[in-house]
Motif scaffolding. Structure first.
Motif, mmCIF file in Angstrom:
data_model
loop_
_atom_site.group_PDB
_atom_site.id
_atom_site.type_symbol
_atom_site.label_atom_id
_atom_site.label_comp_id
_atom_site.label_asym_id
_atom_site.label_seq_id
_atom_site.Cartn_x
_atom_site.Cartn_y
_atom_site.Cartn_z
ATOM 1 N N GLY A 83 0.800 -1.205 0.052
ATOM 2 C CA GLY A 83 -0.141 0.034 0.091
ATOM 3 C C GLY A 83 0.986 1.242 0.103
ATOM 4 O O GLY A 83 0.461 2.196 -0.721
ATOM 5 N N ILE A 84 2.099 1.289 0.659
ATOM 6 C CA ILE A 84 2.789 2.578 0.737
ATOM 7 C C ILE A 84 3.421 2.581 -0.432
ATOM 8 O O ILE A 84 3.604 3.660 -1.080
ATOM 9 C CB ILE A 84 3.761 2.695 1.944
ATOM 10 N N ARG A 85 3.968 1.539 -1.006
ATOM 11 C CA ARG A 85 4.601 1.418 -2.359
ATOM 12 C C ARG A 85 3.856 1.978 -3.415
ATOM 13 O O ARG A 85 4.370 2.944 -4.021
ATOM 14 C CB ARG A 85 4.988 0.143 -2.744
ATOM 15 N N VAL A 226 -2.923 11.342 10.757
ATOM 16 C CA VAL A 226 -3.782 11.608 9.470
ATOM 17 C C VAL A 226 -4.937 10.343 9.614
ATOM 18 O O VAL A 226 -4.678 9.318 9.549
ATOM 19 C CB VAL A 226 -3.132 11.798 8.093
ATOM 20 N N ASP A 227 -6.296 10.935 9.163
ATOM 21 C CA ASP A 227 -7.485 10.143 9.290
ATOM 22 C C ASP A 227 -7.773 9.811 7.719
ATOM 23 O O ASP A 227 -7.722 10.747 6.956
ATOM 24 C CB ASP A 227 -8.498 10.894 9.862
ATOM 25 N N THR A 232 -11.051 7.929 1.985
ATOM 26 C CA THR A 232 -12.063 6.599 2.119
ATOM 27 C C THR A 232 -12.980 6.996 2.944
ATOM 28 O O THR A 232 -12.889 7.336 3.918
ATOM 29 C CB THR A 232 -11.319 5.318 1.920
ATOM 30 N N PRO A 233 -14.233 5.971 2.610
ATOM 31 C CA PRO A 233 -15.451 5.935 3.944
ATOM 32 C C PRO A 233 -14.940 5.138 4.886
ATOM 33 O O PRO A 233 -15.669 4.506 5.466
ATOM 34 C CB PRO A 233 -16.384 5.622 3.175
ATOM 35 N N PRO A 394 -4.532 6.177 -0.567
ATOM 36 C CA PRO A 394 -4.188 7.603 -1.050
ATOM 37 C C PRO A 394 -3.773 8.643 0.006
ATOM 38 O O PRO A 394 -3.242 9.568 -0.408
ATOM 39 C CB PRO A 394 -5.961 8.194 -1.253
ATOM 40 N N VAL A 395 -3.872 8.037 1.120
ATOM 41 C CA VAL A 395 -3.104 8.968 2.158
ATOM 42 C C VAL A 395 -1.566 9.039 1.839
ATOM 43 O O VAL A 395 -0.832 9.886 1.983
ATOM 44 C CB VAL A 395 -3.229 8.522 3.509
ATOM 45 N N MET A 396 -1.005 7.660 1.498
ATOM 46 C CA MET A 396 0.328 7.578 1.286
ATOM 47 C C MET A 396 0.671 8.367 -0.043
ATOM 48 O O MET A 396 1.601 9.148 -0.053
ATOM 49 C CB MET A 396 0.952 6.361 0.973
ATOM 50 N N ARG A 397 -0.198 8.298 -0.878
ATOM 51 C CA ARG A 397 0.128 8.946 -2.187
ATOM 52 C C ARG A 397 0.042 10.688 -1.962
ATOM 53 O O ARG A 397 0.948 11.291 -2.512
ATOM 54 C CB ARG A 397 -1.198 8.779 -3.373
ATOM 55 N N GLU A 398 -0.523 10.879 -1.024
ATOM 56 C CA GLU A 398 -0.764 12.550 -1.031
ATOM 57 C C GLU A 398 0.545 12.983 0.022
ATOM 58 O O GLU A 398 1.165 13.999 -0.386
ATOM 59 C CB GLU A 398 -1.911 12.738 -0.148
#
Length: 427
Positions: A83-85, A226-227, A232-233, A394-398
């Motif tokens: 996921g982080i990758r 970060v939440d 995502t929901p 998406p948190v990792m992407r941001e």
């Protein structure tokens, strides 16, 4: 012209270029290049000129820095299912080394990031020599939380004797992060963990981590909880620690966090006939002919009765324990690795006439921000564990997005200064 000609050129190109570089050069998605390599789809003959052009280009600078789509190189420690990758690849990163000890997670990882000969996927990082880890710009790691022994450090302080991270953190998995940072000196790192890391062992665990990263290893360190519900929901708070080998103007204020995130209905299987047919899922999770989620995900009568009685018992005792019913407009509780046991933290409402159901593994993937192209080659039980232990992608992407300019500035400054410890000279 036969398909074999471009396929041969592709194999030649893979000896010199990453899949991402090839994808960028021919104007295709990286997963398409992977499917060509695996023989799942033929490599089109019309790409022969583009592949020949790529082979005739120099491709890499003398310093070893990759031109084209790759902007930095990173390693993926305690990788889980990547996921982080995935978040850092989305910002132009190239993974050059992976470590994951769980065989089931490794199976999922290999399925989605096929072994291509360019970098190793090793098991346990504990016994792996730091010197053999490839040089890289960014170290990534979702390391497990463990307590540290503070007594030995306190005693040395009292005696006026020096101590370092090896003494302080030996025997914990964070130690393996620290020893690799010490040996390879990447430009930056990102570490991810549960929010409770801040209060773990009355805050002592986090204090040792910060002391190690800042004082012992000399990195500028920033952290923030970060939440994931911004993307995502799912209410999922995680602490993210980033560090840079040098002074930066990094600020968490640069994060773009949508005020109103999506709701559960956006990730549920669609029963109106618009649910996509995924060839790697087929009807495993969703019956496309009947336009419904497979019945096995609906709770059995006995389990539903048990969960209701369990919740009633705790309500009577004044406790808040119980199941979490989720509706299309809900933001769910945190998905856990134990979700496979009863699904109690996220039960999907199916109307008064039906018992609630678990999320399917595909819905769990969506809840974590993974695209539908992500493949799930393991059992449902293992899939629930993997997504429950993963990150909101998406948190990792941001975070990768706001880190990238500072990584680039550090690399550029290091190159200008001509240091002997050049950060971007790859081994």
């Amino acid at each position: 012209m036969t398909v074999a000609a471009p396929l041969d050129l592709l194999k030649q190109a893979r000896a010199r270029f990453t899949q991402r570089e090839i994808a960028a050069h021919v104007g295709k998605d990286i997963k398409t290049v992977r499917r060509w390599e695996k023989g799942e789809t033929p490599c089109p003959s019309m790409l022969e000129p583009a592949l020949r052009d790529l082979l005739h280009s120099s491709g890499r600078t003398k310093a070893g820095a990759v031109t084209g789509g790759t902007q930095f190189r990173f390693i993926d420690l305690f990788a889980g299912i990547g996921g982080i990758r995935m978040g850092f690849e989305a910002q132009g990163g190239d993974c050059v080394f992976t470590s994951e000890w769980n065989d089931f997670s490794t199976k999922t990882y290999r399925e989605n990031y096929p072994a291509d000969g360019e970098h190793a996927l090793i098991g346990d990082i504990v016994s792996f020599p730091a010197e053999e880890v490839p040089s890289h710009d960014v170290l990534l790691g979702g390391f497990p939380c463990q307590p540290f022994s503070i007594a030995g450090v306190s005693k040395k302080n009292a005696l006026g004797r020096p101590h370092g991270f090896e003494c302080t953190t030996q025997g914990t998995l964070f130690f393996d992060v620290a020893r690799i940072i010490a040996a390879k000196r990447p430009a930056a790192f990102l570490l991810e963990n549960v929010k409770n890391l801040l209060s773990h062992d009355k805050g002592r665990t986090f204090d040792v981590i910060l002391q190690t990263l800042r004082d012992e290893l000399g990195y500028e360190v920033h952290y923030r909880v970060v939440d994931g519900q911004h993307f995502t929901p799912q209410h999922r708070e995680r602490i993210i620690i980033v560090g840079f080998r040098g002074k930066t103007s990094f600020s968490w204020d640069d994060l773009r966090l949508p005020e109103s995130g999506p709701r559960l209905g956006s990730i549920l299987h669609r029963t109106d006939g618009s649910e996509p047919v995924l060839p790697w899922d087929h009807d495993r999770f969703f019956d496309h002919a009947a336009k419904r989620v497979q019945p096995k995900y609906t709770l059995t009568p006995n389990l539903w009765t048990y969960l209701q009685n369990y919740a009633a018992k705790h309500r009577a005792a004044g406790n808040g324990f119980g199941f979490g019913m989720a509706y299309p407009d809900s933001v769910t509780r945190t998905l856990s690795a134990r979700y496979h046991k009863d699904g109690s933290e996220i039960l999907v409402y199916q109307g008064e006439q039906l018992r609630p159901r678990r999320l399917t593994p595909r819905e769990c993937a969506r809840l974590m921000g993974f695209p539908d192209t992500f493949r799930i080659p393991v059992s449902d039980t293992q899939a629930y564990r993997q997504f429950g232990n993963s990150v909101v992608m998406p948190v990792m992407r941001e975070v990768a997005r706001i880190m990238l300019p500072h990584v680039q500035n550090l690399l550029a400054a290091q190159t200008r200064h001509g240091s002997k410890q050049t950060l971007s000279l790859y081994s």
